[in-house]
Enzyme design. Structure first.
Site, PDB file in Angstrom:
ATOM      1  N   HIS A  46      70.075 105.301  46.543  1.00  0.00           N
ATOM      2  CA  HIS A  46      70.861 105.863  45.444  1.00  0.00           C
ATOM      3  C   HIS A  46      69.965 106.713  44.531  1.00  0.00           C
ATOM      4  CE1 HIS A  46      74.150 106.100  42.581  1.00  0.00           C
ATOM      5  NE2 HIS A  46      73.342 105.689  41.622  1.00  0.00           N
ATOM      6  N   GLU A  68      73.377 106.229  52.187  1.00  0.00           N
ATOM      7  CA  GLU A  68      73.780 105.298  51.121  1.00  0.00           C
ATOM      8  C   GLU A  68      75.146 104.688  51.427  1.00  0.00           C
ATOM      9  OE1 GLU A  68      74.356 105.376  46.262  1.00  0.00           O
ATOM     10  OE2 GLU A  68      74.879 107.116  47.480  1.00  0.00           O
ATOM     11  N   ASN A 440      45.410 102.852  69.798  1.00  0.00           N
ATOM     12  CA  ASN A 440      44.516 102.486  70.895  1.00  0.00           C
ATOM     13  C   ASN A 440      44.742 101.027  71.308  1.00  0.00           C
ATOM     14  OD1 ASN A 440      41.977 103.296  72.491  1.00  0.00           O
ATOM     15  ND2 ASN A 440      41.357 101.377  71.530  1.00  0.00           N
TER      16      ASN A 440
END
Length: 703
Positions: A46, A68, A440
């Site tokens: 919001h 929202e 990795n």
């Protein structure tokens, strides 16, 4: 209105809200019914929508509005959080981050509308991809409304015959205020304010209505309450009961002058109100949960002008932080650096003055006082520049989630020590190295699920990111419980690529084989993917960390896992150092690297593989003669003992042989610049009190 002055604040706060939403979605994926997290995400979305709308970024505003809406339905229990929904929400996060990046670089959000993401978000609201919960909720709501109808009819029957208070329910003191105004011939109006349905900032428009009415009328009552309006808990209309001495047309014009206000319809209240008249309606209202806010104690506060209430901010705690441009802190740090250089000059001058007889007790006291003040000032500025490492590592849980799906491996990331602090200049640089180490571990370290099960390991692989302070350094570890490094495979790959010969490979130690992984363009991956294979990951880690004055260490056990450790200095600006002499030259060694200082008898020096070592408290420590290494002219004075500065790098120790010690000093690190070609063991220079320059030795490169 020129909003460009707020651009930096908008970018910073948008990034914070996006990170907050991303963290919340990660939690929701595991805990779909966590209401606190749902509410927190809704508030962040919001706020983000409102900020984008205020700055005029319509595409960003529209996308956030749709996101929202999804959270609003989740919050109301109409739809459930699913893994598919989280995938779409993360796509939404990426799109919003792209908008923010464009705004940061070009002050423009770009032209991408992200219609596919908006359609996917709306699909959840429409019930497609939901679980039918919304439809069941609708039926439930209809049944409740059917039950409420008889009660509402009873309430209507109890109302006054006139239509003066349509849409309003007044407490006794509010009715008294109306009657009092009518007795004084002050006009009273019940105004129905309608907001356009396309408006996405209803609360902001309502607040502007209240704000603009200040000084023109007094708002006795609003329906819904001002708090509900502020929280946007209303449809596209609200009611105001006002008293005014101005013309009603003027009041209506003020309301309609607010953008996206569709209409304002006034009903004049002309008859005095019976204070007992509305009592029957209180009973049905008590049975509805939302009406509990309209109790008398709460209503008394509304006697004050309601127009000011939306600006209160819901009683949030006052922030005790300010945003400061890093360049301003750099200027402050440079001034502190110059002050320390000046202080060192005074100390040097006072020491010289001892021989000339000009030094007094008072002068000595003042020098000591200046020394304390500059040290405290330096520490304070350093604390201002320090930031928790959390700001860098908070994005990695999302990255591991994506890698888990992309690599089809089950994995979890555990983070500890996120409150460990580092200098801002270091923080800005370590994001990429940590990211490459985690990637990795995920790709090369953790085995496929079926292999883990065969080996009797947990099905879900673990990557642990840990940060902690150790002396004047910060250590960041990335540990996995995967396969470990197969050094034989690494050496074979290096031979295949022509990086080393077979003879070199056969004579290599395990550590030397692991170091091959940090070479540019070296990778053990069989094929190039968007995760690995190009050999840029660990190469970036090594080059970036060494450029920051740090080092990387790897510990691995084949079949059990690996630990990559980064060691970084707390700051790159001002350090405590030990000053030493080599011939006529002065050098500085950071105190953070020094373990101890020893006087060693020449007779105690031994030889291992033709290299000098000493045996000290159970450890065999190699000696490094700095005079020879740095090619210092002249010959050292003959003596039965040597001065050895023992330095540590992780688990390794080394003894630096120096001619003599000068003492501890607070020094300012000055870069020598790229145009001067210097050995890696020299990390910079410092200006001494007498104006001479001393080089700073980086002990990490010597161990």
């Amino acid at each position: 209105m020129d909003v460009s002055q707020y651009l930096e604040i908008f970018i910073d706060e948008s990034s914070e809200h996006l990170q907050s939403i991303s963290d919340g979605v990660m939690v929701l994926e595991k805990e779909p019914d966590n209401q606190d997290t749902i509410n927190e995400i809704f508030r962040a979305a919001h706020s983000l929508k409102g900020m984008a709308g205020t700055m005029g970024y319509k595409r960003m505003q529209n996308l956030t509005h749709d996101m929202e809406n999804v959270f609003s339905e989740v919050r109301n229990g109409n739809i459930s959080v699913t893994s598919d929904m989280c995938d779409v929400l993360f796509q939404c996060m990426d799109a919003l981050e792209s908008y923010v990046d464009n705004i940061r670089n070009n002050q423009d959000e770009g032209t991408e509308d992200n219609e596919d993401i908006i359609k996917a978000l709306n699909a959840f609201i429409e019930g497609i991809g939901g679980d039918g919960k919304k439809e069941a909720k609708k039926e439930e709501t209809k049944a409740e409304e059917a039950k409420e109808e008889p009660k509402q009819e009873e309430a209507k029957a109890a109302k006054s015959d006139n239509n003066q208070l349509e849409g309003l329910t007044l407490a006794d003191f509010e009715r008294s205020a109306v009657n009092e105004a009518l007795e004084k011939n002050i006009s009273v109006f019940n105004i129905k304010v309608e907001v356009e349905e396309s408006c996405v900032l209803k609360a902001a428009r309502a607040f502007l209505v209240f704000k603009n009415l200040e000084g023109h009328c007094e708002v006795i009552k609003s329906e819904p309450t001002t708090q509900d309006i502020e929280d946007e808990r209303f449809e596209f209309e609200f009611r105001l009961l006002i008293t005014t001495e101005e013309e009603i047309d003027s009041i209506v014009s003020i309301i309609k002058s607010v953008s996206e206000i569709k209409d304002a319809t006034p009903i004049q209240v002309t008859d005095k109100l019976d204070e007992e008249e509305e009592k029957p309606e209180e009973k049905p209202k008590e049975e509805k949960k939302p009406a509990t806010k309209e109790t008398k104690p709460a209503s008394k506060e509304e006697k004050k002008p309601a127009a000011k209430e939306p600006a209160k901010g819901g009683g949030k705690a006052v922030s005790h932080t300010v945003r400061v441009d890093i360049e301003k802190l750099d200027v402050l740090m440079n001034l502190v650096s110059e002050l320390i250089i000046a202080k060192n000059g005074l100390v040097s001058a006072s020491n010289d003055g001892e021989n000339g007889g000009i030094k007094s007790a008072n002068f000595t006291e003042q020098i000591e006082y200046l020394e304390r003040v500059t040290t405290n000032l330096h520490e304070s500025v350093m604390k201002v520049r320090m930031m928790p490492i959390e700001s860098v590592i908070s994005k990695f849980p999302r990255m591991v989630r994506d890698l888990s799906k992309k690599l089809d491996k089950k994995m979890e990331l555990y983070i500890t020590g996120e409150d460990t602090e580092l200098d801002r200049t270091v923080i800005d640089e370590i994001g990429d190295p940590i990211m490459h180490m985690i990637r990795n571990s995920a790709d090369h370290g953790l085995e496929p699920t079926d292999v883990r099960i065969e080996r009797g390991k947990p099905e879900v692989g673990t990557i642990a990111l840990n940060a902690f302070q150790e002396g004047n350094n910060v250590v960041i570890e990335v540990k996995d419980d995967g396969n470990g490094i197969d050094t034989e495979r690494v050496k074979a790959k290096a031979v295949e690529k022509g990086a080393i010969t077979q003879e070199q490979a056969d004579s290599m130690t395990e550590k030397e084989a692991v170091d091959l992984l940090f070479r540019p363009s070296f990778s053990t991956a069989e094929k190039i993917t968007d995760v690995s294979g190009r050999g840029v990951g660990l190469d970036v880690v090594k080059s970036k960390i060494e450029a920051l004055g740090g080092d990387v260490e790897v510990k691995t056990v084949y079949g059990q896992g690996s630990t990559f450790s980064i060691r970084l200095p707390l700051t790159l600006a001002i350090i405590q150092a030990l000053m030493v002499k080599l011939g006529e030259e002065k050098y500085a060694i950071s105190l953070g690297s020094i373990e101890t200082i020893e006087d060693i008898a020449i007779s105690e020096i031994k030889y291992v593989h033709a290299k000098e070592v000493i045996h000290l408290r159970g450890s065999v420590i190699p000696l490094i003669r700095l005079r020879e290494l740095l090619d210092v002219p002249g010959e050292p004075e003959e003596s039965d003992t040597i001065v050895v500065v023992i330095v540590r790098k992780g688990d390794k120790l080394a003894g630096l042989v120096v001619d003599s010690l000068i003492g501890q000093m607070e020094i300012v690190i000055k870069s020598l610049g790229k145009y001067i070609s210097i050995n890696k063991m020299i990390s910079g220079a410092t200006i001494l009190g007498d104006g001479s320059v001393a080089l700073i030795i980086d002990a990490n490169t010597l161990v």
